[in-house]
Design a protein around this motif. Structure first.
Motif, PDB file in Angstrom:
ATOM      1  N   ASP A 133      10.968  -4.472  -1.603  1.00 54.31           N
ATOM      2  CA  ASP A 133       9.630  -5.006  -1.848  1.00 54.31           C
ATOM      3  C   ASP A 133       9.610  -6.522  -1.720  1.00 54.31           C
ATOM      4  O   ASP A 133       8.660  -7.095  -1.181  1.00 54.31           O
ATOM      5  CB  ASP A 133       9.178  -4.577  -3.256  1.00 54.31           C
ATOM      6  CG  ASP A 133       7.816  -5.116  -3.599  1.00 54.31           C
ATOM      7  OD1 ASP A 133       6.827  -4.432  -3.305  1.00 54.31           O
ATOM      8  OD2 ASP A 133       7.726  -6.261  -4.125  1.00 54.31           O
ATOM      9  N   ASN A 136       9.577  -7.500   2.104  1.00 57.99           N
ATOM     10  CA  ASN A 136       8.422  -6.998   2.866  1.00 57.99           C
ATOM     11  C   ASN A 136       7.097  -7.560   2.335  1.00 57.99           C
ATOM     12  O   ASN A 136       6.152  -7.724   3.095  1.00 57.99           O
ATOM     13  CB  ASN A 136       8.383  -5.469   2.838  1.00 57.99           C
ATOM     14  CG  ASN A 136       7.507  -4.886   3.934  1.00 57.99           C
ATOM     15  OD1 ASN A 136       7.904  -4.829   5.091  1.00 57.99           O
ATOM     16  ND2 ASN A 136       6.290  -4.486   3.591  1.00 57.99           N
ATOM     17  N   PHE A 137       7.050  -7.845   1.014  1.00 61.97           N
ATOM     18  CA  PHE A 137       5.772  -8.269   0.417  1.00 61.97           C
ATOM     19  C   PHE A 137       5.858  -9.560  -0.399  1.00 61.97           C
ATOM     20  O   PHE A 137       5.221 -10.558  -0.057  1.00 61.97           O
ATOM     21  CB  PHE A 137       5.226  -7.154  -0.493  1.00 61.97           C
ATOM     22  CG  PHE A 137       4.854  -5.890   0.235  1.00 61.97           C
ATOM     23  CD1 PHE A 137       3.921  -5.895   1.264  1.00 61.97           C
ATOM     24  CD2 PHE A 137       5.444  -4.673  -0.124  1.00 61.97           C
ATOM     25  CE1 PHE A 137       3.574  -4.719   1.922  1.00 61.97           C
ATOM     26  CE2 PHE A 137       5.100  -3.497   0.530  1.00 61.97           C
ATOM     27  CZ  PHE A 137       4.170  -3.524   1.559  1.00 61.97           C
ATOM     28  N   THR A 138       6.639  -9.526  -1.476  1.00 58.75           N
ATOM     29  CA  THR A 138       6.571 -10.618  -2.453  1.00 58.75           C
ATOM     30  C   THR A 138       6.865 -11.981  -1.832  1.00 58.75           C
ATOM     31  O   THR A 138       6.097 -12.930  -2.009  1.00 58.75           O
ATOM     32  CB  THR A 138       7.556 -10.356  -3.614  1.00 58.75           C
ATOM     33  OG1 THR A 138       7.261  -9.066  -4.150  1.00 58.75           O
ATOM     34  CG2 THR A 138       7.420 -11.410  -4.698  1.00 58.75           C
ATOM     35  N   HIS A 146      -2.178  -6.255  -3.657  1.00 53.83           N
ATOM     36  CA  HIS A 146      -2.692  -6.284  -2.290  1.00 53.83           C
ATOM     37  C   HIS A 146      -2.757  -4.874  -1.695  1.00 53.83           C
ATOM     38  O   HIS A 146      -1.841  -4.079  -1.904  1.00 53.83           O
ATOM     39  CB  HIS A 146      -1.784  -7.161  -1.425  1.00 53.83           C
ATOM     40  CG  HIS A 146      -2.377  -7.522  -0.108  1.00 53.83           C
ATOM     41  ND1 HIS A 146      -2.351  -6.666   0.965  1.00 53.83           N
ATOM     42  CD2 HIS A 146      -3.031  -8.639   0.304  1.00 53.83           C
ATOM     43  CE1 HIS A 146      -2.948  -7.252   1.988  1.00 53.83           C
ATOM     44  NE2 HIS A 146      -3.366  -8.446   1.619  1.00 53.83           N
ATOM     45  N   ARG A 149       0.151  -2.909  -0.043  1.00 53.11           N
ATOM     46  CA  ARG A 149       1.217  -2.298  -0.828  1.00 53.11           C
ATOM     47  C   ARG A 149       0.875  -0.859  -1.187  1.00 53.11           C
ATOM     48  O   ARG A 149       1.721  -0.119  -1.673  1.00 53.11           O
ATOM     49  CB  ARG A 149       1.420  -3.069  -2.130  1.00 53.11           C
ATOM     50  CG  ARG A 149       2.018  -4.417  -1.924  1.00 53.11           C
ATOM     51  CD  ARG A 149       2.156  -5.096  -3.257  1.00 53.11           C
ATOM     52  NE  ARG A 149       2.807  -6.388  -3.053  1.00 53.11           N
ATOM     53  CZ  ARG A 149       3.703  -6.890  -3.867  1.00 53.11           C
ATOM     54  NH1 ARG A 149       4.062  -6.243  -4.939  1.00 53.11           N
ATOM     55  NH2 ARG A 149       4.250  -8.049  -3.613  1.00 53.11           N
ATOM     56  N   ASP A 150      -0.369  -0.536  -0.994  1.00 55.64           N
ATOM     57  CA  ASP A 150      -0.843   0.788  -1.348  1.00 55.64           C
ATOM     58  C   ASP A 150      -0.120   1.853  -0.538  1.00 55.64           C
ATOM     59  O   ASP A 150       0.261   1.632   0.602  1.00 55.64           O
ATOM     60  CB  ASP A 150      -2.345   0.843  -1.023  1.00 55.64           C
ATOM     61  CG  ASP A 150      -3.013   1.963  -1.752  1.00 55.64           C
ATOM     62  OD1 ASP A 150      -2.647   3.116  -1.470  1.00 55.64           O
ATOM     63  OD2 ASP A 150      -3.887   1.681  -2.590  1.00 55.64           O
ATOM     64  N   THR A 154       1.879   2.197   3.396  1.00 54.82           N
ATOM     65  CA  THR A 154       3.325   1.993   3.327  1.00 54.82           C
ATOM     66  C   THR A 154       4.055   3.307   3.102  1.00 54.82           C
ATOM     67  O   THR A 154       3.674   4.082   2.235  1.00 54.82           O
ATOM     68  CB  THR A 154       3.648   1.033   2.162  1.00 54.82           C
ATOM     69  OG1 THR A 154       2.836  -0.118   2.293  1.00 54.82           O
ATOM     70  CG2 THR A 154       5.109   0.647   2.181  1.00 54.82           C
ATOM     71  N   LYS A 159      10.097   4.657  -4.777  1.00 52.69           N
ATOM     72  CA  LYS A 159       9.002   4.033  -5.520  1.00 52.69           C
ATOM     73  C   LYS A 159       9.314   4.191  -6.993  1.00 52.69           C
ATOM     74  O   LYS A 159       9.497   5.294  -7.488  1.00 52.69           O
ATOM     75  CB  LYS A 159       7.684   4.723  -5.167  1.00 52.69           C
ATOM     76  CG  LYS A 159       6.508   4.131  -5.869  1.00 52.69           C
ATOM     77  CD  LYS A 159       5.367   3.904  -4.896  1.00 52.69           C
ATOM     78  CE  LYS A 159       4.113   3.411  -5.581  1.00 52.69           C
ATOM     79  NZ  LYS A 159       4.172   2.006  -5.954  1.00 52.69           N
ATOM     80  N   ASP A 167      11.067  -1.494  -5.305  1.00 53.70           N
ATOM     81  CA  ASP A 167      10.701  -0.419  -4.384  1.00 53.70           C
ATOM     82  C   ASP A 167      11.425  -0.637  -3.067  1.00 53.70           C
ATOM     83  O   ASP A 167      11.707  -1.772  -2.687  1.00 53.70           O
ATOM     84  CB  ASP A 167       9.191  -0.457  -4.078  1.00 53.70           C
ATOM     85  CG  ASP A 167       8.359  -0.023  -5.273  1.00 53.70           C
ATOM     86  OD1 ASP A 167       8.932   0.544  -6.218  1.00 53.70           O
ATOM     87  OD2 ASP A 167       7.140  -0.275  -5.234  1.00 53.70           O
TER      88      ASP A 167
END
Ligand code: DAH
Length: 335
Positions: A133, A136-138, A146, A149-150, A154, A159, A167
């Motif tokens: 995570d 890819n995101f943070t 956001h 991330r749903d 994804t 999870k 994740d």
């Protein structure tokens, strides 16, 4: 006894082996379990003790002679056979046509893109398709809630509700490779990062759950939006020709500020439409902070291009799914 062995030796020597049948006859006569060589060894018991060493030696010599004659004959027959075959070949015949393979159109497009970026001084980097995570995101400045991330978009590998355990996802874009690159490289950085990405989207002519992106990152002192624009336009001209019709529009991504998107005109002058080929922008200072790059000293630009989109434009393909069906009738058009 020694005389018998001599006689056997002579028999072995004189036996004619000129074809497969004779070879088999030779084997049966001398080398099989009931053949003459084995039978000879069976008589060993009758030999007086003091002669055994000498007789045994003579027997072994005959055995070796028979074995090597057999192997030599076998080899030379095999050679003759291949000579025979080539003599039968009709060299005037048209050879059978074997279908030639070729590079997949996506591979061809990617190769073209890579060679353009080599010319512009970019190196190549890559990273894992299963990401955490953070990368890819943070680190890319996605706020905690956001929509990307749903689970709609994804594919989650792991999870976990536990806030201490990250994740794991199938990367939804190649942007996490930027983070990995900055984590272990001192600027200046000028690299492209091609690779597969995954999104949990309904399959249609325009979208597929798997596609390819070419990420780019340029970090140095005094990199500006003008450098970004210049690089994008140069790429478009080298890829699609100097008369390419393109436009740059403002966009939004959490990891760039400002952000730009580039469209290329697809189709004829009258009957065509804009196709988005990439998102880009100036790297957000927060992204630098997450990756250990000093935002006071460095600036940079980045983009993520869709390889399928570029291949569609390049070859006039109108259904993204055809890239993944491996229908030979489609693929053989790109030989
Ligand atoms: N990661 C974005 C996407 O998948 C594309 C993108 C936009 C990449 C802007 C970038 C960028 O590096 O600066 O939609």
């Amino acid at each position: 006894m020694l005389d018998d062995i001599k006689v056997l030796e002579q028999e072995v020597q004189e036996f004619e082996v000129n074809n497969e049948d004779q070879l088999e006859a030779f084997r049966l006569e001398f080398l099989s379990r009931n053949g003459k060589v084995q039978s000879m060894f069976k008589n060993m018991g009758k030999v007086p003790k003091e002669d055994r060493a000498q007789v045994g030696k003579a027997m072994n010599q005959v055995k070796m002679l028979a074995e090597s004659k057999f192997e030599d004959a076998q080899q030379s027959l095999a050679q003759d056979q291949s000579k025979d075959l080539s003599a039968k070949d009709d060299l005037s015949l048209t050879p059978p046509s074997y279908p030639l393979g070729s590079l997949h159109p996506l591979t061809q497009t990617l190769e073209e893109m890579k060679s353009i970026f080599y010319r512009l001084g970019f190196t190549i980097a890559d990273g894992p398709e299963i990401e955490d995570d953070f990368h890819n995101f943070t680190a890319l400045n996605f706020p905690p809630n956001h929509p990307a991330r749903d689970e709609q978009d994804t594919f989650f590998i792991r999870k976990n509700e536990d806030p201490d355990v990250q994740d794991l996802v199938l990367r939804t874009h190649t942007s996490p490779v930027q983070i990995r690159l900055m984590e272990n490289t001192e600027p200046p950085i000028r690299a492209i990062m091609p690779g597969r990405v995954y999104r949990n989207e309904a399959v249609s002519p325009k979208s597929y759950f798997l596609f390819h992106q070419v990420e780019a990152l340029y970090v140095d002192e005094n990199v500006s939006v003008a450098d970004l624009k210049e690089t994008l336009v140069t790429f478009a001209k080298l890829m699609f020709g100097t008369d390419v019709k393109y436009r740059l529009r403002p966009g939004f991504f959490p990891f760039t500020e400002p952000s730009l998107e580039m469209d290329v005109w697809w189709g004829s002058e009258k009957d065509g439409k804009w196709l988005e080929i990439l998102g880009s922008g100036m790297v957000d200072p927060n992204v630098f902070k997450h990756s250990g790059v000093d935002p006071e000293k460095y600036t940079g630009f980045a983009w993520g291009m869709g390889v399928e989109r570029i291949a569609i434009l390049r070859h006039g393909i109108d259904d993204i799914r055809t890239f993944y069906e491996n229908d030979v009738r489609f693929l053989e058009q790109f030989n």
